[in-house]
Design a protein around this motif. Structure first.
Motif, PDB file in Angstrom:
ATOM      1  N   PRO A  35       0.968  -1.191   0.186  1.00  0.00           N
ATOM      2  CA  PRO A  35      -0.018  -0.039   0.011  1.00  0.00           C
ATOM      3  C   PRO A  35       0.928   1.218   0.025  1.00  0.00           C
ATOM      4  O   PRO A  35       1.684   1.462   0.885  1.00  0.00           O
ATOM      5  CB  PRO A  35      -0.896  -0.103   1.371  1.00  0.00           C
ATOM      6  CG  PRO A  35      -0.908  -1.570   1.483  1.00  0.00           C
ATOM      7  CD  PRO A  35       0.428  -2.263   1.012  1.00  0.00           C
ATOM      8  N   LEU A  36       0.430   2.091  -0.897  1.00  0.00           N
ATOM      9  CA  LEU A  36       1.552   3.306  -1.306  1.00  0.00           C
ATOM     10  C   LEU A  36       0.580   4.326  -1.382  1.00  0.00           C
ATOM     11  O   LEU A  36      -0.593   4.518  -2.124  1.00  0.00           O
ATOM     12  CB  LEU A  36       2.029   3.073  -2.333  1.00  0.00           C
ATOM     13  CG  LEU A  36       2.835   4.350  -2.694  1.00  0.00           C
ATOM     14  CD1 LEU A  36       4.079   4.845  -1.774  1.00  0.00           C
ATOM     15  CD2 LEU A  36       3.622   4.064  -4.234  1.00  0.00           C
ATOM     16  N   LEU A  37       0.869   5.557  -0.607  1.00  0.00           N
ATOM     17  CA  LEU A  37       0.205   7.012  -0.679  1.00  0.00           C
ATOM     18  C   LEU A  37       1.219   8.069  -1.208  1.00  0.00           C
ATOM     19  O   LEU A  37       2.224   8.237  -0.609  1.00  0.00           O
ATOM     20  CB  LEU A  37      -0.348   7.436   0.763  1.00  0.00           C
ATOM     21  CG  LEU A  37      -1.018   8.886   1.006  1.00  0.00           C
ATOM     22  CD1 LEU A  37      -2.224   9.074  -0.059  1.00  0.00           C
ATOM     23  CD2 LEU A  37      -1.211   9.057   2.523  1.00  0.00           C
ATOM     24  N   GLU A  75      -6.063   7.899   5.467  1.00  0.00           N
ATOM     25  CA  GLU A  75      -5.924   8.241   6.779  1.00  0.00           C
ATOM     26  C   GLU A  75      -5.079   7.120   7.412  1.00  0.00           C
ATOM     27  O   GLU A  75      -4.048   7.486   8.257  1.00  0.00           O
ATOM     28  CB  GLU A  75      -7.267   8.439   7.464  1.00  0.00           C
ATOM     29  CG  GLU A  75      -6.991   8.855   9.053  1.00  0.00           C
ATOM     30  CD  GLU A  75      -6.186  10.350   9.179  1.00  0.00           C
ATOM     31  OE1 GLU A  75      -5.726  10.640  10.273  1.00  0.00           O
ATOM     32  OE2 GLU A  75      -6.142  10.955   8.141  1.00  0.00           O
ATOM     33  N   THR A  76      -5.298   5.941   7.065  1.00  0.00           N
ATOM     34  CA  THR A  76      -4.425   4.728   7.682  1.00  0.00           C
ATOM     35  C   THR A  76      -2.929   5.017   7.431  1.00  0.00           C
ATOM     36  O   THR A  76      -2.091   4.815   8.090  1.00  0.00           O
ATOM     37  CB  THR A  76      -5.085   3.680   7.474  1.00  0.00           C
ATOM     38  OG1 THR A  76      -6.432   3.484   7.842  1.00  0.00           O
ATOM     39  CG2 THR A  76      -4.180   2.213   8.007  1.00  0.00           C
ATOM     40  N   LEU A  77      -2.800   5.314   6.047  1.00  0.00           N
ATOM     41  CA  LEU A  77      -1.471   5.297   5.575  1.00  0.00           C
ATOM     42  C   LEU A  77      -0.807   6.278   6.057  1.00  0.00           C
ATOM     43  O   LEU A  77       0.323   6.291   6.529  1.00  0.00           O
ATOM     44  CB  LEU A  77      -1.303   5.165   3.924  1.00  0.00           C
ATOM     45  CG  LEU A  77      -1.503   3.684   3.431  1.00  0.00           C
ATOM     46  CD1 LEU A  77      -1.721   3.897   1.895  1.00  0.00           C
ATOM     47  CD2 LEU A  77      -0.528   2.717   3.771  1.00  0.00           C
ATOM     48  N   ARG A  78      -1.698   7.556   6.113  1.00  0.00           N
ATOM     49  CA  ARG A  78      -0.725   8.888   6.621  1.00  0.00           C
ATOM     50  C   ARG A  78      -0.398   8.546   8.010  1.00  0.00           C
ATOM     51  O   ARG A  78       0.766   8.987   8.395  1.00  0.00           O
ATOM     52  CB  ARG A  78      -1.932  10.008   6.340  1.00  0.00           C
ATOM     53  CG  ARG A  78      -1.040  11.294   6.578  1.00  0.00           C
ATOM     54  CD  ARG A  78      -2.163  12.034   6.941  1.00  0.00           C
ATOM     55  NE  ARG A  78      -3.006  11.753   8.329  1.00  0.00           N
ATOM     56  CZ  ARG A  78      -2.784  12.021   9.360  1.00  0.00           C
ATOM     57  NH1 ARG A  78      -1.421  12.554   9.642  1.00  0.00           N
ATOM     58  NH2 ARG A  78      -3.482  11.745  10.451  1.00  0.00           N
ATOM     59  N   ALA A 127     -10.800   6.543   4.542  1.00  0.00           N
ATOM     60  CA  ALA A 127     -10.269   5.820   5.460  1.00  0.00           C
ATOM     61  C   ALA A 127      -8.828   5.268   5.298  1.00  0.00           C
ATOM     62  O   ALA A 127      -7.906   5.099   6.217  1.00  0.00           O
ATOM     63  CB  ALA A 127     -11.222   4.618   5.905  1.00  0.00           C
ATOM     64  N   ARG A 128      -8.672   4.575   3.999  1.00  0.00           N
ATOM     65  CA  ARG A 128      -7.506   4.190   3.780  1.00  0.00           C
ATOM     66  C   ARG A 128      -6.302   5.234   3.695  1.00  0.00           C
ATOM     67  O   ARG A 128      -5.261   4.751   4.031  1.00  0.00           O
ATOM     68  CB  ARG A 128      -7.641   3.209   2.274  1.00  0.00           C
ATOM     69  CG  ARG A 128      -8.453   2.186   2.542  1.00  0.00           C
ATOM     70  CD  ARG A 128      -8.778   1.578   1.086  1.00  0.00           C
ATOM     71  NE  ARG A 128      -7.604   1.130   0.154  1.00  0.00           N
ATOM     72  CZ  ARG A 128      -7.284   0.851  -0.818  1.00  0.00           C
ATOM     73  NH1 ARG A 128      -8.325   0.982  -1.705  1.00  0.00           N
ATOM     74  NH2 ARG A 128      -6.189   0.419  -1.412  1.00  0.00           N
TER      75      ARG A 128
END
Length: 296
Positions: free
Chosen positions: A172-174, A241-244, A238-239
């Motif tokens: 997972p990448l932001l 915010e999770t990675l952040r 939501a995703r």
């Protein structure tokens, strides 16, 4: 001189790139040369380093490059050490090329980067304007690379994102950027893999899973930020915010980390100083200086 940590640089040598085989011996301590017993060739201990075939002591070159990497203008180094300006410039180019090679070898390896922030710096050059695009990993503050171009266009952003991809594993990448529209398309088109079908022709490209894109758009009035808009382009809140939170902890979607890195580059690379006189003449000079600062 340690032969156990050295390998033969001869392209035709069967032991090239292999250390610890016992084929490297010391040919001359005075001239600092090694001998390979496989191909019977001698080579300098500084082969493959910025000090190769330099007559100046390595300690002096290192001192000059340290000053150059911390924002000292070339003119000041010339006045202090008495070297020719072209000599200092050549040392900087050597160090920049070496830094780029080291960066590509060590940093551009697949890893779980989590969150990446990217931004561009507007740089004044003699005779025009150039753009320097940079990217960094937020969690560890690792500089992932940069590109320099005379245009702030799609090819510049695409080259930068391709460097980011070489550093990223399928995790997972932001990716957080500014409001440049071309960055969205570059991210979507770069993070894709071909899907083999066993048939002829070009295979279909499939996008990476869990690649999220967020933008921070700032509105200026009289050179001051009066409004900031945070957009989620790809992914759910939501995703994102999770990675952040996993990479930076508390806070909101931002590009503060890459902007702080931009300030470091402007402080340490004399050609990037605002309203300064140490302007770069060539784009390649900026690229060498960028990799010198980035690897340091």
């Amino acid at each position: 001189m340690d032969p156990t940590t050295t390998f033969c640089p001869n392209m035709a040598c069967p032991a090239r790139g292999q250390t610890g085989r016992g084929n490297i011996g010391i040919h001359s301590r005075k001239n600092k040369r090694f001998l390979c017993t496989e191909c019977h060739k001698t080579f300098s201990a500084t082969k493959g380093t910025p000090f190769y075939r330099l007559r100046t002591a390595a300690e002096t070159v290192t001192l000059v490059m340290t000053l150059l990497a911390h924002g000292c203008p070339v003119q000041a180094i010339v006045a202090a050490f008495g070297f020719d300006e072209r000599t200092v410039t050549d040392w900087g180019a050597r160090s920049g090329r070496q830094g780029q090679a080291v960066h590509e070898h060590l940093v551009e390896q697949p890893r779980d980067v989590g969150q990446v922030q990217a931004d561009e710096i507007r740089v004044k050059k003699q005779g025009g304007i150039v753009w320097m695009a940079l990217a960094m990993m937020v969690k560890t503050r690792v500089w992932l690379g940069g590109e320099v171009s005379e245009q702030r266009d799609m090819p510049l952003i695409r080259r930068l994102i391709e460097r980011v991809r070489r550093c990223a594993a399928h995790r997972p990448l932001l990716v957080c950027t500014d409001g440049l529209v071309s960055s969205i398309r570059a991210i979507r088109e770069t993070f894709r893999d071909p899907v083999p079908t066993g048939k002829g022709g070009r295979p279909r490209l499939r996008r990476w899973r869990h690649v999220l894109i967020a933008q921070v758009v700032k509105r200026y009035e009289r050179r001051r930020v009066v409004d900031t808009e945070r957009r989620i382009i790809d992914g759910t809140p939501a995703r994102v915010e999770t990675l952040r939170r996993r990479s930076q902890g508390e806070g909101v979607i931002n590009t503060a980390y890459i902007e702080r890195l931009n300030a470091t580059f402007r402080e340490r690379l004399a050609a990037l100083t605002r309203r300064g006189r140490a302007l770069a003449r060539r784009t390649l000079t900026l690229q060498h200086g960028m990799y010198l600062i980035g690897t340091v």
